[in-house]
Design a protein around this motif. Structure first.
Motif, mmCIF file in Angstrom:
data_model
loop_
_atom_site.group_PDB
_atom_site.id
_atom_site.type_symbol
_atom_site.label_atom_id
_atom_site.label_comp_id
_atom_site.label_asym_id
_atom_site.label_seq_id
_atom_site.Cartn_x
_atom_site.Cartn_y
_atom_site.Cartn_z
ATOM 1 N N THR A 72 42.206 13.495 11.699
ATOM 2 C CA THR A 72 40.970 14.152 12.100
ATOM 3 C C THR A 72 39.815 13.185 12.261
ATOM 4 N N SER A 73 38.750 13.634 12.934
ATOM 5 C CA SER A 73 37.548 12.830 13.094
ATOM 6 C C SER A 73 36.643 12.933 11.863
ATOM 7 N N VAL A 89 41.400 9.507 8.794
ATOM 8 C CA VAL A 89 40.243 9.654 9.674
ATOM 9 C C VAL A 89 40.491 8.807 10.915
ATOM 10 N N LYS A 90 40.473 9.458 12.081
ATOM 11 C CA LYS A 90 40.742 8.741 13.332
ATOM 12 C C LYS A 90 39.596 7.779 13.588
ATOM 13 N N PRO A 91 39.864 6.454 13.600
ATOM 14 C CA PRO A 91 38.775 5.507 13.841
ATOM 15 C C PRO A 91 38.415 5.471 15.326
ATOM 16 N N HIS A 113 32.210 14.836 13.863
ATOM 17 C CA HIS A 113 33.378 15.222 14.644
ATOM 18 C C HIS A 113 33.215 14.913 16.126
ATOM 19 N N ARG A 141 32.076 11.340 17.658
ATOM 20 C CA ARG A 141 33.017 10.240 17.567
ATOM 21 C C ARG A 141 34.192 10.411 18.551
ATOM 22 N N ARG A 166 35.869 7.543 20.753
ATOM 23 C CA ARG A 166 37.253 7.136 20.541
ATOM 24 C C ARG A 166 37.995 7.116 21.891
#
Lengths: 151, 619
Positions: A99-100, A120-122, B400, B403, B407
């Motif tokens: 997840t973010s 945590v998605k970097p 959330h 980002r 990404r």
């Protein structure tokens, strides 16, 4: 992608960018053998509990790991996790939150509900690829699913 | 001062007086008795004396008669003789009835013996003449008769003298007894007079006069016009009384002063709704005179809106209830109203209410202001809470949703660079790298901003912290940043502190991290972590480096979010580190300040507790 055969990874992701990046990262790490993608929480539960569009799938084929985003349309990731842990068929199925969210309350709630990993998605794609590689190696290769799930 | 009771004194005086009087009367009684006894005895002695004289007369008559008869032998002479015999007989009988004392008895016996002896001789002479019928002139017989008569005469004289002596002696005794009696009666009289006079004096000067004085003082005290009562130094009941009165006057005066000088308003109201007594504070507060206040029902002065509650409160008090805080508005002389706060107790038996009122108008205004301020504050707090919730929701969505596209930018740029590099050319690849770099930088900014906003929401986990260990952990975190470099890091003695160890670790990571970063171009690079303790103040921790330093003119910009004093191509960074440090220090109640010089290095000092907090702790 979704194959009629064995499903090793269930990927629950609504964001198409993230979905493509995750699949790319999995592919790069040669973990694409059997991935089932669903786009929201309701679909994920349908797949897991053989309902709706997935009512006819082979009930003996359960995924070895579920990669679950928290923020999802319809039913969110935490709700999916709660339902899985409440059902004997999926109680011991490994779930990785991908997840973010850095939010501490999400992390705490996930662990309280019995998540196995929380990633945590970097933003950095290199780091992201690395994280996906590590989790794939761990959950698919090193961590053998319990006999109950296998059965 | 030894107390001498009036009662005791009067009693002592009475006892002494009466004892003296009784003694005097007893002695006087003895005197009277002695006088009576003396007179009785003198009487007896005189009777004896008379009887003795009678005896002598009788004997002389006998002797004369006998002599005539013997000389003449004529019967005519016998007459006096026979009378004499009778007289002697009766005299002797009288004498016999008194025979007190042995001497007298002996003398009486002698006298009787002598009488008998002569009468026996006389009888024999008479018998001789009777027989012969002729006179007898025997001289021996005459001599014998004379001798016997002389013996009688001698005894008679002795007896006479004794009786006279006796009478005299008894008279003297009677007289002295009389004198004694009279004298002592006189003395007793004088003593009675003295006793009465003394008692009178005691009653007058010891009781009546002081009573009159005290009564006068008491009257004056009651009217409130008494001059200062002088406590008497008398050591009796009146001394006690006057001292008690003096003390009472002092306390009454204090009460009076309280009543007259008090800023609070004292009043005694009847159940009829009219003030009986009010103190001067009423006039000062309301402007009404005492006469005005005590001549009309007090309800007339109460604000029309407050009359109902006031009447209700008064009837509650009249049933015996005590009121501690009742408020109503009183109209002043100038028509304005003042808020009064009442406390009142009833005397149901007397039909009176004793009340104290206080002007609370200003307090009321202040209370109203506080109330409205409180309302405003509550509103503000609600707004703040809402804002905080909004902020939380905002940062949640930032973490959330902001980002995710970054990404995607970095991810797809990465894929392009990796898998389609050949078609891009050098320039294209360089641009794509900068796109990816910018996305990563923005990701970093978003992360920093989130961390910073989380800092103020998280509660502090304060406990005793070993600062030395915290610094050790921070240095461990910073290992990678000094890879390939030579940095001298000196850690001095660091006292323990009270704080959140995770946040303090962040402080040292940021400060030491900065020091390592800004000494990049120094050789040897030197970083010092230490602590200065000052007298009475909290410990001052510091992190010092010999790096690039900065111009102190811009020091106020250091701690702002994303404020930087160096370009990012000089030194990397988002400009959030010091803002985070400052927020953590502030949340601990401390402060942070820099000292720096361009090219010479920088030092950051901070405390973890305010001066006052520290002093309270030290005390």
């Amino acid at each position: 992608m979704a194959t009629a055969g064995s499903v090793e990874i269930l990927l629950v992701e609504d964001n198409s960018n993230d979905l493509d990046l995750t699949l790319h990262a999995l592919r790069k790490n040669r973990l694409t053998n059997a991935i089932q993608v669903v786009r929201d929480g309701a679909e994920a539960l349908d797949f897991l509990f053989l309902r709706g569009a997935f009512a006819d799938r082979d009930p003996t084929r359960m995924p070895k790991v579920v990669l679950l985003d928290i923020k999802l349309p319809k039913v969110d990731g935490l709700e999916v996790l709660r339902s899985m842990r409440a059902d004997p068929r999926t109680r011991t199925l490994p779930v990785v939150m991908l997840t973010s969210s850095h939010e501490e309350r999400d992390i705490i709630e996930s662990y309280r509900l019995g998540v196995n990993s929380y990633i945590v998605k970097p933003v950095d794609f290199g780091q992201f690829t690395e994280a996906v590689r590590e989790l794939g190696m761990y959950w698919l290769l090193l961590n053998r699913p319990s006999t109950e799930v296998a059965a | 001062m030894h107390r001498v009771s009036l009662l005791a004194r009067a009693r002592l005086f009475l006892i002494a007086g009466w004892a003296a009087i009784v003694a005097a009367i007893i002695v006087a009684g003895y005197g009277a008795w002695a006088a009576r006894d003396g007179y009785q005895r003198a009487d007896l002695a005189r009777q004896l004396e008379l009887a003795n004289k009678d005896l002598l007369v009788g004997m002389v008559d006998q002797e004369t008669g006998l002599r005539g008869y013997v000389n003449s032998a004529e019967a005519a002479f016998l007459q006096p003789y026979l009378v004499g015999v009778q007289e002697v007989h009766s005299a002797l009988q009288q004498i016999t009835s008194d025979a007190s004392g042995p001497q007298l008895a002996q003398e009486l016996t002698q006298s009787r013996t002598a009488v008998a002896a002569w009468q026996a001789w006389a009888s024999s002479q008479k018998a001789g003449v009777d027989a012969s019928g002729k006179p007898m002139t025997d001289p021996t017989q005459v001599a014998e008769g004379k001798k016997l008569f002389d013996v009688f005469r001698a005894t008679n004289e002795r007896l006479q003298s004794t009786a006279v002596g006796r009478a005299h002696e008894a008279t003297l005794q009677a007289q002295s007894g009389q004198r004694l009696g009279f004298g002592l009666l006189l003395i007793a009289g004088i003593l009675i007079a003295i006793t009465l006079a003394g008692l009178g004096r005691i009653v007058n000067s010891g009781i009546l006069r002081p009573i009159a004085q005290l009564a006068q003082i008491a009257r004056e005290l009651a009217m409130g016009s008494a001059a200062k009562v002088l406590a008497s130094d008398r050591r009796d009941e009146f001394g006690d009384l006057s001292r008690a009165l003096a003390a009472w006057q002092v306390s009454a005066a204090e009460r009076d002063r309280l009543f007259t000088l008090s800023v609070d308003m004292f009043a005694i109201a009847g159940f009829d709704g009219i003030f009986k007594v009010v103190n001067p504070a009423w006039e000062k507060t309301t402007g009404h005179t005492r006469e005005e206040l005590t001549s009309r029902p007090y309800l007339d002065f109460v604000h029309p809106e407050d009359r109902g509650p006031t009447t209700a409160e008064a009837s509650k008090i009249e049933t015996g209830a005590t009121t501690l805080s009742f408020r109503n508005r009183y109209q002043c002389k100038d028509g304005s109203y003042k808020w009064l706060d009442w406390a009142a107790v009833p005397d149901v038996a007397e039909g009176l209410i004793y009340a104290v009122a206080r002007d609370v108008s200003e307090q009321k205004v202040a209370e109203e202001r506080i109330e409205s301020l409180n309302g405003a504050l509550e509103e503000r707090a609600t707004q703040l809470e809402a804002a905080n919730k909004e902020l939380e929701a905002f940062s949640y969505s930032v973490s959330h949703d902001l980002r995710a596209p970054l990404r995607a930018i970095d991810g797809f740029a990465g894929i392009l660079l990796e898998e389609h590099a050949a078609g891009l050319g050098d320039e294209g690849r360089s641009y794509l790298q900068r796109v990816a770099g910018a996305a990563r930088h923005m990701g970093q900014l978003v992360d920093d901003l989130l961390r910073f906003s989380q800092l103020s929401r998280q509660p502090l986990q304060k406990r005793l912290v070993d600062v030395g260990q915290v610094v050790e952990r921070a240095l461990y975190q910073l290992q990678t940043s000094r890879e390939g470099r030579h940095v001298d890091i000196v850690v001095g003695t660091l006292p323990d502190c009270l704080g959140d160890s995770a946040l303090l670790e962040q402080v040292f990571v940021n400060l030491i991290g900065n020091a390592i970063k800004y000494t990049e171009r120094k050789d040897p690079a030197r970083v010092e972590v230490g602590c200065q303790t000052t007298d009475g103040g909290p410990p001052v921790y510091y992190v010092k480096d010999n790096g690039a330093g900065f111009d102190m003119r811009y020091a106020d910009k250091l701690f702002g979010v994303f404020q930087r004093l160096h370009r990012s191509d000089e030194f990397e960074g988002t400009g959030i580190g010091l803002a985070i440090v400052q927020r953590i220090v502030h949340r601990h109640g401390g402060r942070i300040w820099p000292a720096a010089e361009v090219g010479q290095g920088a030092t950051f000092f901070f405390t973890l507790r305010g001066e006052t907090q520290w002093q309270q702790l030290a005390a």
